[in-house]
Motif scaffolding. Structure first.
Motif, PDB file in Angstrom:
ATOM      1  N   SER A  18       6.161   1.870   4.947  1.00  0.00           N
ATOM      2  CA  SER A  18       5.777   0.524   5.312  1.00  0.00           C
ATOM      3  C   SER A  18       5.343   0.441   6.811  1.00  0.00           C
ATOM      4  N   SER A  19       5.425   1.480   7.542  1.00  0.00           N
ATOM      5  CA  SER A  19       4.943   1.521   8.903  1.00  0.00           C
ATOM      6  C   SER A  19       3.602   1.770   9.278  1.00  0.00           C
ATOM      7  N   THR A  20       2.970   2.425   8.115  1.00  0.00           N
ATOM      8  CA  THR A  20       1.657   3.055   8.325  1.00  0.00           C
ATOM      9  C   THR A  20       0.587   2.782   7.274  1.00  0.00           C
ATOM     10  N   SER A  21      -0.635   2.668   7.686  1.00  0.00           N
ATOM     11  CA  SER A  21      -1.849   2.334   6.486  1.00  0.00           C
ATOM     12  C   SER A  21      -2.497   3.794   6.393  1.00  0.00           C
ATOM     13  N   THR A  22      -2.127   4.852   7.131  1.00  0.00           N
ATOM     14  CA  THR A  22      -2.799   6.104   7.165  1.00  0.00           C
ATOM     15  C   THR A  22      -1.997   6.976   6.769  1.00  0.00           C
ATOM     16  N   TRP A  23      -2.761   8.210   6.082  1.00  0.00           N
ATOM     17  CA  TRP A  23      -1.869   9.264   5.842  1.00  0.00           C
ATOM     18  C   TRP A  23      -0.945   9.806   7.004  1.00  0.00           C
ATOM     19  N   ILE A  24       0.048  10.384   6.970  1.00  0.00           N
ATOM     20  CA  ILE A  24       0.876  10.795   7.938  1.00  0.00           C
ATOM     21  C   ILE A  24       0.495  12.385   8.314  1.00  0.00           C
ATOM     22  N   ASP A  25       0.748  12.745   9.607  1.00  0.00           N
ATOM     23  CA  ASP A  25       0.486  14.211   9.912  1.00  0.00           C
ATOM     24  C   ASP A  25       1.801  15.057   9.557  1.00  0.00           C
ATOM     25  N   ASP A 178     -10.987   4.537  -9.470  1.00  0.00           N
ATOM     26  CA  ASP A 178     -11.126   5.613  -8.924  1.00  0.00           C
ATOM     27  C   ASP A 178     -11.961   5.969  -7.886  1.00  0.00           C
ATOM     28  N   VAL A 179     -13.244   5.087  -8.033  1.00  0.00           N
ATOM     29  CA  VAL A 179     -14.407   5.094  -7.035  1.00  0.00           C
ATOM     30  C   VAL A 179     -13.662   4.366  -5.718  1.00  0.00           C
ATOM     31  N   ALA A 180     -13.015   3.202  -5.755  1.00  0.00           N
ATOM     32  CA  ALA A 180     -12.209   2.597  -4.760  1.00  0.00           C
ATOM     33  C   ALA A 180     -11.415   3.821  -4.207  1.00  0.00           C
ATOM     34  N   GLY A 181     -10.530   4.559  -4.933  1.00  0.00           N
ATOM     35  CA  GLY A 181      -9.577   5.631  -4.350  1.00  0.00           C
ATOM     36  C   GLY A 181     -10.235   6.693  -3.706  1.00  0.00           C
ATOM     37  N   GLU A 182     -11.490   6.918  -4.118  1.00  0.00           N
ATOM     38  CA  GLU A 182     -12.314   7.915  -3.222  1.00  0.00           C
ATOM     39  C   GLU A 182     -12.683   7.461  -2.033  1.00  0.00           C
ATOM     40  N   VAL A 183     -12.977   6.218  -1.829  1.00  0.00           N
ATOM     41  CA  VAL A 183     -13.441   5.741  -0.493  1.00  0.00           C
ATOM     42  C   VAL A 183     -12.090   5.527   0.509  1.00  0.00           C
ATOM     43  N   LEU A 184     -10.757   5.346  -0.124  1.00  0.00           N
ATOM     44  CA  LEU A 184      -9.700   5.299   0.515  1.00  0.00           C
ATOM     45  C   LEU A 184      -9.354   6.722   1.143  1.00  0.00           C
ATOM     46  N   ARG A 185      -9.515   7.761   0.332  1.00  0.00           N
ATOM     47  CA  ARG A 185      -9.339   9.077   0.729  1.00  0.00           C
ATOM     48  C   ARG A 185     -10.119   9.634   1.757  1.00  0.00           C
ATOM     49  N   GLU A 186     -11.173   9.069   1.692  1.00  0.00           N
ATOM     50  CA  GLU A 186     -12.315   9.589   2.760  1.00  0.00           C
ATOM     51  C   GLU A 186     -11.861   8.963   4.189  1.00  0.00           C
ATOM     52  N   GLU A 187     -11.175   7.823   4.005  1.00  0.00           N
ATOM     53  CA  GLU A 187     -10.720   7.353   5.279  1.00  0.00           C
ATOM     54  C   GLU A 187      -9.132   7.535   5.659  1.00  0.00           C
ATOM     55  N   ARG A 188      -8.677   8.580   4.655  1.00  0.00           N
ATOM     56  CA  ARG A 188      -7.086   8.929   4.941  1.00  0.00           C
ATOM     57  C   ARG A 188      -6.326   7.592   5.000  1.00  0.00           C
ATOM     58  N   GLN A 189      -6.588   6.700   3.825  1.00  0.00           N
ATOM     59  CA  GLN A 189      -5.703   5.408   3.839  1.00  0.00           C
ATOM     60  C   GLN A 189      -4.907   5.419   2.799  1.00  0.00           C
ATOM     61  N   ILE A 190      -3.913   4.565   2.859  1.00  0.00           N
ATOM     62  CA  ILE A 190      -2.859   4.336   1.715  1.00  0.00           C
ATOM     63  C   ILE A 190      -3.037   2.976   1.716  1.00  0.00           C
ATOM     64  N   TRP A 191      -3.176   2.343   0.514  1.00  0.00           N
ATOM     65  CA  TRP A 191      -3.387   0.979   0.385  1.00  0.00           C
ATOM     66  C   TRP A 191      -1.959   0.369   0.633  1.00  0.00           C
ATOM     67  N   MET A 192      -1.925  -0.722   1.099  1.00  0.00           N
ATOM     68  CA  MET A 192      -0.796  -1.555   1.610  1.00  0.00           C
ATOM     69  C   MET A 192      -0.191  -2.599   0.733  1.00  0.00           C
ATOM     70  N   GLY A 193       1.133  -2.965   0.845  1.00  0.00           N
ATOM     71  CA  GLY A 193       1.715  -4.281   0.355  1.00  0.00           C
ATOM     72  C   GLY A 193       2.266  -3.868  -1.040  1.00  0.00           C
ATOM     73  N   PRO A 194       2.771  -4.520  -1.852  1.00  0.00           N
ATOM     74  CA  PRO A 194       3.693  -4.227  -2.954  1.00  0.00           C
ATOM     75  C   PRO A 194       2.926  -3.739  -4.132  1.00  0.00           C
ATOM     76  N   GLY A 195       1.582  -4.294  -4.096  1.00  0.00           N
ATOM     77  CA  GLY A 195       0.540  -3.692  -5.283  1.00  0.00           C
ATOM     78  C   GLY A 195      -0.513  -4.443  -5.105  1.00  0.00           C
ATOM     79  N   PRO A 196      -1.720  -4.310  -6.187  1.00  0.00           N
ATOM     80  CA  PRO A 196      -2.900  -5.033  -5.887  1.00  0.00           C
ATOM     81  C   PRO A 196      -2.617  -6.567  -6.420  1.00  0.00           C
ATOM     82  N   VAL A 197      -3.563  -7.322  -5.990  1.00  0.00           N
ATOM     83  CA  VAL A 197      -3.588  -8.601  -6.395  1.00  0.00           C
ATOM     84  C   VAL A 197      -4.677  -8.377  -7.888  1.00  0.00           C
ATOM     85  N   ILE A 198      -4.143  -9.134  -8.749  1.00  0.00           N
ATOM     86  CA  ILE A 198      -4.811  -8.972 -10.065  1.00  0.00           C
ATOM     87  C   ILE A 198      -4.701 -10.476 -10.630  1.00  0.00           C
TER      88      ILE A 198
END
Length: 256
Positions: A18-25, A178-198
């Protein structure tokens, strides 16, 4: 004492997430401190410790180590449903949505296992068929089904009906994600919040499904990430007509 240690590790992992939006070291203080606590847990309960290790390495973006610890948990006779759900959550967090859907389908199809807290996770990876095909068995086998799972089931049904009208399948949703996830990994990002808005629109005059994931950063950056996803979908000729996707900034900025 064992339960207390397990709960302590779980709380540390949730606080970290909950304290980060990026991969931890993995060489950082936070990672090392939690890893040390998990190894203490493993002295008394190696199976639970293995699952927690998989969780920890998922926050560091290391899917190879996630798989290693899941396999270790299986060797230690950890219930398969727990291992598959751990794999599903880690895969989803790191943007491997097709893999997450496969793990979810495996978990939800198991005859035994209380999925009351995890049934709705099929929405994250577009596993609508798996949710609907097993809903009655899971409702009967769950200890505290609740209204949230009823809402999730209704949303899955609406999404399935919309996909049928569009001539698409769950796999088409997962390919887009999967394409969205690929972009997230390139930025070392973890999506935030309890889940996606659908959101699902399925009326006589209009039809569509919208997925929105929250990411850290400002609105402009979220828009840039969205454009990268759309560009790749077009380049790769991935057919997801009627399905829309975008990233949103987290926390949500409200107009003053």
């Amino acid at each position: 004492m064992l339960i207390r240690k397990n709960n302590e590790v779980s709380e540390q992992l949730q606080l970290l997430l909950s304290s980060t939006s990026t991969w931890i070291d993995k060489s950082g203080i936070a990672f090392k401190a939690i890893e040390k606590n998990i190894r203490e847990l493993m002295k008394a309960d190696a199976a639970s410790g293995s699952i927690r290790m998989a969780d920890l390495f998922s926050f560091a973006g290391d899917m190879e180590m996630v798989e290693y610890w899941i396999q270790n948990a299986l060797r230690l006779n950890t219930p398969k449903v727990s291992c598959r759900l751990t794999e599903m959550i880690a895969s989803g967090n790191l943007g491997y949505f097709t893999r997450a859907a496969t793990a979810y389908e495996s978990a939800v199809a198991m005859k035994f296992g209380n999925l009351s807290n995890d049934f709705s996770m099929g929405l994250i990876c577009g596993a609508f068929d798996a949710m609907l095909n097993n809903i009655e068995a899971k409702r009967l086998g769950s200890l505290d089904w609740g209204v949230d799972n009823d809402r999730a089931a209704k949303l899955a049904l609406r999404a399935k009906e919309a996909l049928d009208r569009l001539g698409l399948r769950d796999e088409d949703v997962q390919s887009m994600l999967d394409v969205a996830g690929e972009v997230l990994r390139e930025e070392r990002q973890i999506w935030m919040g309890p889940g996606p808005v659908i959101r699902v629109i399925n009326t006589e005059s209009d039809i569509g499904i919208l997925y929105q994931f929250h990411v850290g950063g400002d609105p402009e950056w979220a828009c840039q990430l969205t454009e990268r996803v759309i560009d790749r979908l077009i380049e790769r000729e991935i057919d997801c007509h009627g399905i829309s996707f975008s990233f949103l900034p987290w926390p949500i900025e409200l107009a003053s």
